[in-house]
Scaffold this active site. Structure first.
Site, PDB file in Angstrom:
ATOM      1  N   HIS A  41     -66.889  -6.832  41.370  1.00  5.91           N
ATOM      2  CA  HIS A  41     -65.871  -6.412  41.505  1.00  5.91           C
ATOM      3  C   HIS A  41     -65.205  -5.494  42.678  1.00  5.91           C
ATOM      4  CE1 HIS A  41     -62.760  -3.087  40.143  1.00  5.91           C
ATOM      5  NE2 HIS A  41     -62.176  -4.160  40.002  1.00  5.91           N
ATOM      6  N   SER A  42     -64.146  -5.756  43.422  1.00 10.77           N
ATOM      7  CA  SER A  42     -63.603  -4.966  44.376  1.00 10.77           C
ATOM      8  C   SER A  42     -64.801  -5.226  45.524  1.00 10.77           C
ATOM      9  CB  SER A  42     -63.594  -3.673  44.211  1.00 10.77           C
ATOM     10  OG  SER A  42     -62.788  -2.927  45.043  1.00 10.77           O
TER      11      SER A  42
END
Length: 1136
Positions: free
Chosen positions: A298-299
């Site tokens: 994520h990210s």
């Protein structure tokens, strides 16, 4: 013996007068303030001549002139005074100079006054604030996509691997490894299935894995475990591992990114070893041990996942599938850290070079599949176009998709919602299981099958890269042609079913496929509200591709018997295959629909290019139910000329006139409008759809709905029951590298409109640019501009201040210098930068421009320059030239506001200190009160400075020292202001203006240093005391230390009256130019350029000491007329 200078009557109002300087009069004359008669002009000329004579006496070879007397507070840059003995005893000249100084006292006070502000300055600031407020308001309130995520629920449990300690990794005391288990479903902490590792992003928690891991546990338990075919195909539960990085700020620091990647490679080795340990594993006998894991990031966790394959401790083939969520792959989110920019360049170059290798055996990433999922416009943390993989990975190994395009998700989501959105986690878990295969040691399907399965699950199915699975299958079904139950449609006739079933027999509708040659763009389309499923008797409708020739591959397993009386044994038969695997799902659109993500059964849509159907003669639609069912189906063949319209409209035309089209009555069910020029992320549009009332005697089967999409990345948005909506795309974006394929612009925006063709009504479309809504798009794409362009403005103002000071001896206030720059320098600078931006945008295609700008193509990639958009506005489209003056004006307003904010703070602190001094120092010696800078002895300051520098070399990063220096500079400004207010002297105000201007520059550089400092403080908070391997370069902060320490003693910078003053001029101008051209991409370099400027100013300070700049002038070439000392080399007569 030297005589004291005369006291000017014009300075009486300001308290004890400073010496009347010729430079002040010369400055007034240069600004056009001296407009008297010949006597005044002669006086000025006489004063200048006197100054030059004084320079010849006081300075050697044109050196900096000044008198430094012991016990004097201000080390004043020498200003040649008009002395009685140096004006031939003529009182007329002295009287004229004194009168001129008195006449222009107000102008001098305004020049040195920090609060001076003209109407033009106020107007510029007001305009900048209005523009900035408009941009921010547009960003926060306009062109917002609807939020449709449903909440997810879970019962989490985490098992900590405490034995993954320092024997395995040097980061064991900083990071931790956990295994997720869902309560009530699987609580056994032994590994048993397919390993998957979740990597949190910037300041992310390891607990963010809960929604996805919980859905995976429930999906396997409730669905796959009951499916024998799925179990036979290698589907097993997923073992979700997650890493606790203590919410580390990985987006701010490149070394932190590399540390996390190193730790994860060691964690993979530990995880794979668990499956070999019978005490830690419950794996089925006969299954191969895992040799690789799947990664979900994520990210910034997605960037860390890609970095792992570049690290030295990466083991080959231990990673083969990476799925990233809102990860900024193309560019670093911020460019304030040199290590972060270098890490991105190295990682992205490695991926590009790997896939450009001609020999697949030499490609370390040949078996790696990468999928990037973006949240769209709701993500305000990173621009979603940064998630694009088009510049990194070929479409054979990866793709980028937006959540609004994923079937049965159909909504955008913000940066955090992408982790817990219920619709998306269901689709993601299914995609992971689609590629999982426990029967292979890699735990996944082969790479080609893997990318095919991910496209099928995550894309709409209408993209050109999605393979039609049914076309590659062998026929599996016989379709008997029974006259009583089979209807053959005439060529070109549309099939419309208003109800499903209701007859005694199962019916089949055969639609003849048009004969070749096909017109380009011709299609077969089918839309229904019924579910089309594989197999017989699994739904109300089946759709088949049929051929009249029976293949010689053997008998089929299934026969469609259309006659319920079973008397059709002798009827002719067609060899058919079910096309349910090629069905695309579209959001339901009825008269009550509001959003695409509404909770309603989706429509089933089938679309084929006719050129793909050349091996078939019929498309059969079979009603499998005999019960009357409410529903509808429409199918038709259309030519490319009927279903597609290409509209060529440029930016200027769309801005001026918009776009209007009327779709005729009797058009196909699906009509597509292609607008190639609409591909920029910088524009927002509003689409208005006018749908006239249905003219047929039937009600509409469905309400019109529209799909907006672009290719590469794959972004689609749906508007159901549409009357229009906001249109914005994530296509071409500033500072984005070009595609790996070398292609130019994207295909642009496409609009697909579905409407009931039986209504025979017209539809009007109107597309207009939303100018105010487009302003908000600047925030996400040009955030760093508002950090670099203000530095450009400050550098230009400093250049003006030093230029005037070196010429006249007056160091103007920042406010007054800003006012003069607004009238002269800044318009010229912004005009030149505008032309430069246009010239560069047109020249970026040439190889000379690439070499000049520092970009180099990579071998084997057709010399694609991936840095070509790194400078200025980051775009090759000259249409956006107006952004340079717009950002310039906003930056000027921001600088003015910031300047007055610093002034207010300084004056408030000074005022409070003054009140405190009144009560505490009434009986203090006045001489002690005046000497505000003599608080510590020189050796004490030397010790303090040495300790700070030693800490920078050993323990703290230089960013910490920079913050300390900013605080010291604030104290210096407060002291300087207090002295200036007490003495009312021109020298005092000159020094305060000098200190204040450098403080403003340092405060604008401060944001470049705060991210790394925040990471260092976070490490201290988690008891990680290992110093950074970088950021301990003493030279990165030493000039700041020297100049701040020098100014803390109250030492005013000497004037430079020789040709060396041009160095300051060129230096500040180059600083400003670099901030404009490369400040966005390489913002961290602005710190080092300001550092170099401080080094030069410190050298100038040394000229008042034993190391004078006068000695440097001796080595410069002289003109023939300059046989003697200063005065610009002019020979003057000796006074009697």
């Amino acid at each position: 013996m030297r005589k004291r200078p005369s006291v000017s009557a014009g300075d009486d109002a300001d308290g004890p007068p400073p010496p009347v300087t010729v430079s002040s009069a010369a400055d007034a004359h240069e600004r056009g303030l001296v407009k008297g008669g010949d006597m005044v002009k002669d006086t000025v000329r006489s004063a200048k001549a006197t100054a030059k004579g004084s320079e010849r006496k006081s300075g050697k070879n044109g050196a900096l002139v000044g008198t430094i007397e012991p016990g004097v507070l201000w080390t004043q840059a020498a200003q040649p005074a008009v002395e009685q003995g140096e004006v031939n005893g003529e009182e007329d000249g002295k009287t004229g100079l004194t009168a001129m100084a008195g006449k222009h006292s107000q102008q001098r006070v305004r020049s040195r006054g920090p609060w001076s502000c003209s109407f033009l300055t106020l107007a510029t600031t007001a305009f900048a604030i209005v523009m900035l407020a408009t941009i921010v308001r547009s960003f926060l309130t306009l062109q917002m996509d609807p939020k449709g995520c449903a909440m997810s629920y879970m019962m989490p449990a985490f098992a900590h691997f405490s034995d993954f300690d320092t024997e395995h990794t040097r980061f064991a005391s900083k990071y931790s490894l956990y295994l997720y288990r869902e309560g009530g479903v699987d609580e056994d902490i032994r590994v048993k299935g397919i390993p998957v590792i979740f990597i949190p992003g910037n300041a992310g928690s390891y607990k963010q894995v809960r929604p996805i891991a919980a859905e995976a546990a429930h999906y396997f338990q409730d669905v796959l475990r009951q499916d024998a075919e799925a179990m036979g195909n290698g589907k097993r539960p997923l073992d979700f591992f997650t890493v606790d990085f203590n919410e580390e700020l990985s987006a701010f620091h490149g070394q932190t990114l590399l540390d996390q990647a190193e730790y994860l490679n060691e964690a993979i080795a530990y995880i794979l070893a668990l499956y070999h340990n019978p005490h830690r594993s419950q794996r089925e006998h006969g299954l191969p041990d895992p040799k690789s894991v799947m990664m979900i990031g994520h990210s910034m966790g997605g960037v860390v996942a890609r970095t792992m394959l570049r690290m030295p401790n990466y083991q080959e083939h231990t990673i083969n599938t990476i799925i990233t969520l809102s990860a900024p792959h193309a560019r670093a989110p911020i460019s304030f850290d040199a290590d972060m920019v270098a890490a991105y360049n190295d990682i992205n170059t490695f991926w590009r070079q790997s896939y450009s290798t001609v020999d697949p055996r030499k490609n370390r990433l040949a078996d790696v599949t990468l999928v990037s999922v973006a949240g769209g416009g709701l993500d305000t943390m990173i621009p979603s176009e940064y998630s694009s993989l088009t510049s990194l990975v070929p479409d054979t190994h990866g793709f980028t998709v937006f959540t609004s395009a994923i079937p049965q998700v159909w909504t955008g989501m913000d940066h955090l919602a992408i982790m817990w959105c219920d619709q998306f986690r269901k689709a993601l878990v299914k995609a992971i299981f689609d590629v999982a295969d426990v029967r292979r040691s890699s735990q996944t399907l082969p790479q080609a099958e893997r990318i095919k399965a991910l496209r099928k699950r995550l894309l709409t199915g209408m993209e050109s890269v999605v393979q039609k699975a049914a076309l590659d299958q062998e026929p599996t079904t016989y379709l008997p042609l029974e006259q009583s139950s089979t209807s053959i449609m005439p060529h070109g006739e549309r099939l419309v079913l208003r109800k499903i079933g209701g007859e005694a027999k199962t019916r089949a509708y055969l639609m003849p496929i048009p004969l070749q040659p096909f017109v380009e763009g011709s299609k077969f389309t089918l839309l229904t509200d019924q579910s089309l499923k594989n197999g017989l008797n699994n739904g109300t409708i089946a759709t088949l591709l049929c051929s009249a020739s029976i293949p010689s591959t053997g008998p089929f397993g299934v026969t469609f018997n259309l006659d319920v009386d079973r008397n059709s044994a002798g009827s002719p038969r067609l060899a058919c295959k079910n096309v349910a695997s090629d069905i695309s799902y579209l959001p339901a659109s009825t008269n009550t629909s509001v959003n695409a993500f509404d909770d309603a059964p989706p429509f089933s849509y089938l679309q084929y290019d006719l050129e793909d159907l050349h091996d078939y003669q019929f498309i059969a639609v079979v009603e499998q139910t005999q019960d009357s069912t409410k529903g509808w189906l429409m199918a038709e063949f259309t030519s490319g000329a009927e279903n597609t319209m290409v509209i060529s409209r440029g930016h200027h035309q769309l801005l001026m006139n918009g776009l209007r089209r009327q779709l005729r009555a009797g058009r196909p069910m699906m009509t597509e409008l292609k607008i190639p020029e609409v591909h920029s992320t910088m524009f927002a549009y509003y689409l208005h759809v006018t749908h006239h009332k249905c003219e047929s005697h039937h009600d509409e089967a469905f309400a019109p709905f529209l799909r907006q999409y672009i290719q590469e990345p794959y972004e689609s948005k749906y508007f159901v029951n549409t009357e229009g909506g906001n249109i914005n795309v994530h296509g071409l974006s500033p500072y984005m590298p070009p595609p790996l394929s070398g292609k130019g612009a994207t295909e642009g925006l496409s609009l697909q409109l579905w409407a009931d063709p039986t209504c025979n009504s017209t539809v009007k479309l109107s597309l207009n640019v939303d100018i105010v809504g487009s302003a908000g798009k600047l925030v996400m794409r040009y955030r760093t501009v508002f950090a670099s362009f203000p530095i450009l403005v400050v550098a230009v103002v400093l250049r003006k201040q030093f230029k005037v000071y070196d010429t006249t001896g007056v160091f103007m206030s920042f406010s007054h210098a800003m006012d003069r720059c607004i009238r002269t320098s800044l318009p010229a600078v912004f005009t030149a930068l505008t032309f430069l931006a246009v010239a560069l945008s047109k020249a970026t295609q040439g190889p000379w421009a690439r070499r000049w700008l520092g970009g180099t193509g990579l071998a084997g990639m057709d010399d694609i320059d991936f840095t070509i958009n790194d400078f200025m506005l980051g775009t090759s489209d000259p249409f956006f030239w107006f952004l340079v003056p717009l950002f310039g004006i906003i930056s000027v307003g921001i600088c003015i506001a910031a300047n007055y904010f610093v002034l207010i703070i300084t004056y408030l602190v000074t005022g409070m200190l003054g009140l405190a001094r009144r009560f505490n120092t009434r009986h203090e010696d006045p001489r002690t009160q005046a000497n505000a800078f003599a608080k510590t002895a020189p050796y004490q300051r030397l010790i303090i400075t040495g300790v700070l520098l030693l800490m920078v070399v050993t323990v703290v990063p230089y960013q910490f020292a920079y913050v300390v220096l900013c605080i010291v500079q604030i104290v210096t400004c407060v002291r300087a202001l207090r002295v200036a207010l007490d003495d009312h002297s021109g020298q005092g105000y000159h020094f305060y203006n000098y200190a204040h201007s450098l403080l403003v520059l340092m405060l604008w550089i401060l944001p470049m240093n705060m991210p790394v400092l925040a990471v260092w403080i976070h490490n201290l908070a988690v008891h990680w005391l290992t110093p950074f391997s970088t950021h301990h370069n003493l030279l990165s902060v030493l000039p700041y230390v020297l100049i701040v320490e020098t100014m803390s003693t109250g030492s005013m910078i000497p004037r430079v009256t020789t040709r060396l003053r041009y160095i300051t001029n060129v230096f500040t101008f180059s600083f400003a130019l670099y901030a404009a051209v490369y400040g966005v991409t390489y913002a961290y370099r602005l710190h080092h350029m300001a550092n170099a400027l401080c080094a030069w100013l410190f050298v100038i300070h040394l000229s008042s000491g034993p190391l004078s700049l006068a000695k440097l002038v001796q080595y410069l070439p002289r003109t023939r007329s300059g046989g003697g000392g200063g005065g610009g080399g002019r020979r003057m007569k000796k006074r009697p």
